[in-house]
Scaffold this motif. Structure first.
Motif, PDB file in Angstrom:
ATOM      1  N   ASN A  81      -6.268  -2.033  -9.073  1.00  0.00           N
ATOM      2  CA  ASN A  81      -6.574  -3.433  -8.789  1.00  0.00           C
ATOM      3  C   ASN A  81      -6.951  -4.147 -10.088  1.00  0.00           C
ATOM      4  OD1 ASN A  81      -6.980  -5.716  -7.225  1.00  0.00           O
ATOM      5  ND2 ASN A  81      -9.120  -5.237  -6.840  1.00  0.00           N
ATOM      6  N   PRO A  82      -5.966  -4.555 -10.884  1.00  0.00           N
ATOM      7  CA  PRO A  82      -6.260  -5.108 -12.216  1.00  0.00           C
ATOM      8  C   PRO A  82      -6.687  -6.572 -12.208  1.00  0.00           C
ATOM      9  CG  PRO A  82      -3.905  -5.055 -11.870  1.00  0.00           C
ATOM     10  CD  PRO A  82      -4.522  -4.425 -10.652  1.00  0.00           C
ATOM     11  N   VAL A  83      -6.757  -7.210 -11.043  1.00  0.00           N
ATOM     12  CA  VAL A  83      -7.084  -8.633 -10.994  1.00  0.00           C
ATOM     13  C   VAL A  83      -8.535  -8.858 -11.420  1.00  0.00           C
ATOM     14  CG1 VAL A  83      -5.411  -9.048  -9.164  1.00  0.00           C
ATOM     15  CG2 VAL A  83      -7.778  -8.517  -8.576  1.00  0.00           C
ATOM     16  N   LEU A  84      -8.838 -10.110 -11.811  1.00  0.00           N
ATOM     17  CA  LEU A  84     -10.199 -10.469 -12.185  1.00  0.00           C
ATOM     18  C   LEU A  84     -11.084 -10.552 -10.947  1.00  0.00           C
ATOM     19  CD1 LEU A  84      -9.528 -13.366 -14.740  1.00  0.00           C
ATOM     20  CD2 LEU A  84      -9.829 -10.932 -15.217  1.00  0.00           C
ATOM     21  N   SER A  85     -12.348 -10.234 -11.131  1.00  0.00           N
ATOM     22  CA  SER A  85     -13.308 -10.383 -10.051  1.00  0.00           C
ATOM     23  C   SER A  85     -13.583 -11.861  -9.813  1.00  0.00           C
ATOM     24  CB  SER A  85     -14.606  -9.657 -10.402  1.00  0.00           C
ATOM     25  OG  SER A  85     -15.612  -9.954  -9.444  1.00  0.00           O
ATOM     26  N   SER A  86     -13.650 -12.265  -8.557  1.00  0.00           N
ATOM     27  CA  SER A  86     -13.897 -13.667  -8.235  1.00  0.00           C
ATOM     28  C   SER A  86     -15.371 -14.046  -8.300  1.00  0.00           C
ATOM     29  CB  SER A  86     -13.358 -13.982  -6.834  1.00  0.00           C
ATOM     30  OG  SER A  86     -14.022 -13.196  -5.852  1.00  0.00           O
ATOM     31  N   SER A  87     -16.251 -13.076  -8.459  1.00  0.00           N
ATOM     32  CA  SER A  87     -17.682 -13.378  -8.532  1.00  0.00           C
ATOM     33  C   SER A  87     -18.025 -13.970  -9.900  1.00  0.00           C
ATOM     34  CB  SER A  87     -18.510 -12.115  -8.296  1.00  0.00           C
ATOM     35  OG  SER A  87     -18.256 -11.154  -9.307  1.00  0.00           O
ATOM     36  N   LEU A 172       2.549  10.394  -4.588  1.00  0.00           N
ATOM     37  CA  LEU A 172       3.457  10.287  -3.460  1.00  0.00           C
ATOM     38  C   LEU A 172       2.922   9.242  -2.495  1.00  0.00           C
ATOM     39  CD1 LEU A 172       4.280  14.025  -2.747  1.00  0.00           C
ATOM     40  CD2 LEU A 172       5.701  12.353  -3.927  1.00  0.00           C
ATOM     41  N   ILE A 173       3.831   8.463  -1.907  1.00  0.00           N
ATOM     42  CA  ILE A 173       3.422   7.436  -0.967  1.00  0.00           C
ATOM     43  C   ILE A 173       4.278   7.537   0.286  1.00  0.00           C
ATOM     44  CG2 ILE A 173       2.516   5.787  -2.624  1.00  0.00           C
ATOM     45  CD1 ILE A 173       5.160   4.454  -2.723  1.00  0.00           C
ATOM     46  N   GLY A 254       3.419 -12.157 -12.344  1.00  0.00           N
ATOM     47  CA  GLY A 254       4.525 -13.036 -12.008  1.00  0.00           C
ATOM     48  C   GLY A 254       5.427 -12.525 -10.911  1.00  0.00           C
ATOM     49  N   PHE A 255       5.019 -11.503 -10.165  1.00  0.00           N
ATOM     50  CA  PHE A 255       5.869 -10.925  -9.131  1.00  0.00           C
ATOM     51  C   PHE A 255       5.296 -11.231  -7.753  1.00  0.00           C
ATOM     52  CE2 PHE A 255       6.485  -8.566 -12.979  1.00  0.00           C
ATOM     53  CZ  PHE A 255       7.861  -8.409 -13.051  1.00  0.00           C
ATOM     54  N   TYR A 256       6.190 -11.370  -6.778  1.00  0.00           N
ATOM     55  CA  TYR A 256       5.781 -11.779  -5.440  1.00  0.00           C
ATOM     56  C   TYR A 256       4.749 -10.811  -4.865  1.00  0.00           C
ATOM     57  CZ  TYR A 256       6.067 -12.945  -0.492  1.00  0.00           C
ATOM     58  OH  TYR A 256       5.761 -13.279   0.806  1.00  0.00           O
ATOM     59  N   LYS A 257       5.086  -9.537  -4.853  1.00  0.00           N
ATOM     60  CA  LYS A 257       4.131  -8.510  -4.441  1.00  0.00           C
ATOM     61  C   LYS A 257       4.450  -7.222  -5.178  1.00  0.00           C
ATOM     62  CE  LYS A 257       2.152  -9.795  -0.009  1.00  0.00           C
ATOM     63  NZ  LYS A 257       1.876  -9.353   1.371  1.00  0.00           N
ATOM     64  N   THR A 258       3.396  -6.546  -5.599  1.00  0.00           N
ATOM     65  CA  THR A 258       3.540  -5.297  -6.336  1.00  0.00           C
ATOM     66  C   THR A 258       2.693  -4.237  -5.667  1.00  0.00           C
ATOM     67  OG1 THR A 258       3.919  -6.448  -8.428  1.00  0.00           O
ATOM     68  CG2 THR A 258       3.203  -4.156  -8.548  1.00  0.00           C
ATOM     69  N   TYR A 259       3.307  -3.097  -5.378  1.00  0.00           N
ATOM     70  CA  TYR A 259       2.580  -1.979  -4.776  1.00  0.00           C
ATOM     71  C   TYR A 259       1.851  -1.232  -5.883  1.00  0.00           C
ATOM     72  CZ  TYR A 259       1.671   2.069  -1.833  1.00  0.00           C
ATOM     73  OH  TYR A 259       1.058   3.062  -1.124  1.00  0.00           O
ATOM     74  N   SER A 260       0.511  -1.303  -5.877  1.00  0.00           N
ATOM     75  CA  SER A 260      -0.282  -0.723  -6.959  1.00  0.00           C
ATOM     76  C   SER A 260      -1.078   0.500  -6.535  1.00  0.00           C
ATOM     77  CB  SER A 260      -1.251  -1.777  -7.521  1.00  0.00           C
ATOM     78  OG  SER A 260      -2.140  -2.220  -6.517  1.00  0.00           O
ATOM     79  N   GLY A 261      -1.027   0.895  -5.283  1.00  0.00           N
ATOM     80  CA  GLY A 261      -1.773   2.058  -4.831  1.00  0.00           C
ATOM     81  C   GLY A 261      -1.709   2.175  -3.328  1.00  0.00           C
ATOM     82  N   LYS A 264      -2.543  -0.842  -0.983  1.00  0.00           N
ATOM     83  CA  LYS A 264      -2.929  -1.900  -1.913  1.00  0.00           C
ATOM     84  C   LYS A 264      -1.698  -2.553  -2.493  1.00  0.00           C
ATOM     85  CE  LYS A 264      -5.581  -4.464  -4.398  1.00  0.00           C
ATOM     86  NZ  LYS A 264      -6.388  -5.531  -3.762  1.00  0.00           N
ATOM     87  N   SER A 265      -1.595  -3.882  -2.343  1.00  0.00           N
ATOM     88  CA  SER A 265      -0.507  -4.636  -2.939  1.00  0.00           C
ATOM     89  C   SER A 265      -1.089  -5.845  -3.647  1.00  0.00           C
ATOM     90  CB  SER A 265       0.500  -5.083  -1.871  1.00  0.00           C
ATOM     91  OG  SER A 265      -0.122  -5.929  -0.919  1.00  0.00           O
ATOM     92  N   LEU A 266      -0.475  -6.229  -4.755  1.00  0.00           N
ATOM     93  CA  LEU A 266      -0.914  -7.354  -5.568  1.00  0.00           C
ATOM     94  C   LEU A 266       0.015  -8.533  -5.347  1.00  0.00           C
ATOM     95  CD1 LEU A 266      -1.511  -5.457  -8.935  1.00  0.00           C
ATOM     96  CD2 LEU A 266      -3.193  -5.942  -7.136  1.00  0.00           C
ATOM     97  N   GLU A 267      -0.549  -9.698  -5.155  1.00  0.00           N
ATOM     98  CA  GLU A 267       0.231 -10.912  -4.992  1.00  0.00           C
ATOM     99  C   GLU A 267       0.391 -11.612  -6.338  1.00  0.00           C
ATOM    100  OE1 GLU A 267      -1.478 -13.379  -2.049  1.00  0.00           O
ATOM    101  OE2 GLU A 267      -1.002 -12.023  -0.389  1.00  0.00           O
ATOM    102  N   GLY A 268       1.465 -12.351  -6.481  1.00  0.00           N
ATOM    103  CA  GLY A 268       1.695 -13.075  -7.720  1.00  0.00           C
ATOM    104  C   GLY A 268       0.704 -14.209  -7.896  1.00  0.00           C
ATOM    105  N   GLU A 269      -0.035 -14.196  -8.967  1.00  0.00           N
ATOM    106  CA  GLU A 269      -1.040 -15.229  -9.191  1.00  0.00           C
ATOM    107  C   GLU A 269      -1.426 -15.290 -10.663  1.00  0.00           C
ATOM    108  OE1 GLU A 269      -4.826 -14.490  -7.349  1.00  0.00           O
ATOM    109  OE2 GLU A 269      -4.614 -12.308  -7.556  1.00  0.00           O
TER     110      GLU A 269
END
Length: 441
Positions: A81-87, A172-173, A254-261, A264-269
């Motif tokens: 989960n490489p996104v920044l914390s919103s706090s 493996l997933i 810059g990607f619509y959704k990325t499977y990171s774990g 867990k999926s990351l949205e483009g933002e």
């Protein structure tokens, strides 16, 4: 002669919520020595354990350690989960640290940790260019995941510190949940391999004008069973001057959704977090205090859904040798489909005072949550109080009042008492917790 310590711990917890399942009884034992550490515990018919072997006990030229069991593993958060914390916290500056894998023996509440095998090789030498080198391997037995990390810290000329690290993950997933995948790509019903790589670079050069300047860049690369590479980028910098601190953090995906774990999926933002704080030394009745004021803000823009979330915080902090007060005000807004809405307004107040043998702390918070038309308004007031006697006895309490449109709808109360004491080489810990909810109004 090498010292060997035997430490036994006992834990007792009661949660009053009207259900027998909330009663927990945990007991365990820990064995420690210079070369091996073993811990084991039993919680409600669940047994969990861990062992650590230090090979430098055999030879100082062999700085290798091994862990096995239900381990607590750190270092994977920025990979998953490489996104920044919103706090946001006014008057504070984020910490930039080199991300690497590390493991610890299970604690009293780690029964849900997966069974893992971990190995680490670490070299430290302050006299040469290579200040520190670390090589780690992790195998998640339950989830069939393999990870490794390489990190190094250098001290070139006229530079405080230059460090870098790389974390790789192969696992493996099971693609049984289609929602985890970005929709434009094909869906797989069989097991597939996913490769994740996390690159991190830290640079701390010296400067005659600035007291300190720190910069950190992070690049994550993901390869999913769809055979498409996706990536994220993060950059953070901190400038510290005599009385002024500045920081900024930026994240891009810059990607619509990325499977990171798993799950867990990351949205483009695009995310950005900015903060500034001012520090001054003042005197009150000839007693020195550090007075800090600060402002920070957080913005997150999901450009696929055209949604912007913004948060701002402002506050001040007064710190003395035995006294502490912190006040902060937060606001949150959302812009979606060209519409503006207030999300929340929060006021926090924290106080603490140290005495000769004990410490008292208290707090108050107020949360205001309206809807777009301000016809439905939710408010929450929370009061907390705690006392600590030299870390041997600790009591904390909190009560919350929740209103909907001015009418009281719920009251929450929590309280806990914990104690810890040592009897020669035996350490004993006990804790009792209670939680009450009342909503019949």
């Amino acid at each position: 002669m090498k010292k060997i310590w035997l430490i036994a711990f006992f834990f007792f917890k009661v949660l009053f919520a009207g259900s027998p399942e909330d009663f927990k009884f945990i007991e365990g034992i820990k064995f420690s020595s210079d070369f091996v550490n073993i811990s084991a515990a039993f919680e409600n018919q669940t047994f969990f354990y861990g062992a650590n072997l230090n090979c430098n006990f055999i030879s100082s030229n062999l700085p290798v350690s091994f862990w096995f069991g239900n381990l607590s593993v750190n270092g994977l958060s920025k990979l998953k989960n490489p996104v920044l914390s919103s706090s946001i916290i006014p008057c504070s500056v984020p910490s930039l640290y080199l991300n690497k894998l590390s493991a610890a023996l299970p604690g009293l509440t780690d029964s849900s940790k997966p069974l893992s095998l971990f190995a680490e090789y670490t070299v430290k030498n302050n006299k040469v260019l290579l200040n520190q080198f670390n090589l780690s391997f992790l195998y998640d037995i339950n989830n069939h995941g393999f990870y490794n990390s390489i990190s190094a810290s250098l001290k070139p000329e006229k530079t405080k510190d230059f460090s870098f690290g790389i974390i790789n993950g192969l696992f493996l997933i099971d693609n049984s949940n289609q929602n985890l995948w970005y929709s434009p790509l094909p869906f797989y019903n069989e097991y597939g391999e996913s490769l994740r790589t996390h690159f991190l670079f830290n640079l701390h050069p010296e400067s005659d004008y600035l007291k300190s300047f720190s910069n950190q860049c992070a690049l994550n690369i993901y390869y999913n069973p769809s055979s498409e590479f996706t990536w994220t980028f993060e950059d953070s910098f901190i400038i510290r001057m005599k009385k002024l601190n500045l920081y900024n953090q930026f994240f891009y995906n810059g990607f619509y959704k990325t499977y990171s774990g798993p799950n867990k999926s990351l949205e483009g933002e695009i995310q950005d977090k900015f903060g500034i704080s001012n520090i001054n030394l003042i005197f009150i009745n000839n007693n020195p205090f550090i007075f800090t004021t600060g402002f920070n803000c957080y913005n997150s823009w999901n450009y696929f859904s055209d949604e912007l979330i913004s948060k701002q915080g402002i506050g001040f902090k007064l710190t003395g040798s035995d006294f502490f007060i912190n006040t902060s005000l937060y606001a949150a807004e959302k812009y979606s489909n060209k519409n503006f809405s207030w999300e929340s307004l929060t006021l926090n107040l924290k106080l603490s005072d140290n005495f000769e043998n004990f410490k008292i702390s208290s707090g108050f918070s107020f949360l205001f949550e309206p809807d777009n038309s301000f016809t439905n308004i939710n408010t929450t007031e929370k009061i907390s109080f705690g006392i600590n006697f030299n870390n041997y006895f600790n009591n904390s309490n909190s009560i919350s009042f929740i209103q909907k449109n001015g009418l009281l709808s719920k009251i929450n109360f929590t309280s806990s008492i914990s104690s810890r004491f040592n009897l020669k080489k035996i350490s004993c810990t006990g804790k009792i917790s209670a939680a009450f909810n009342y909503s019949d109004f």
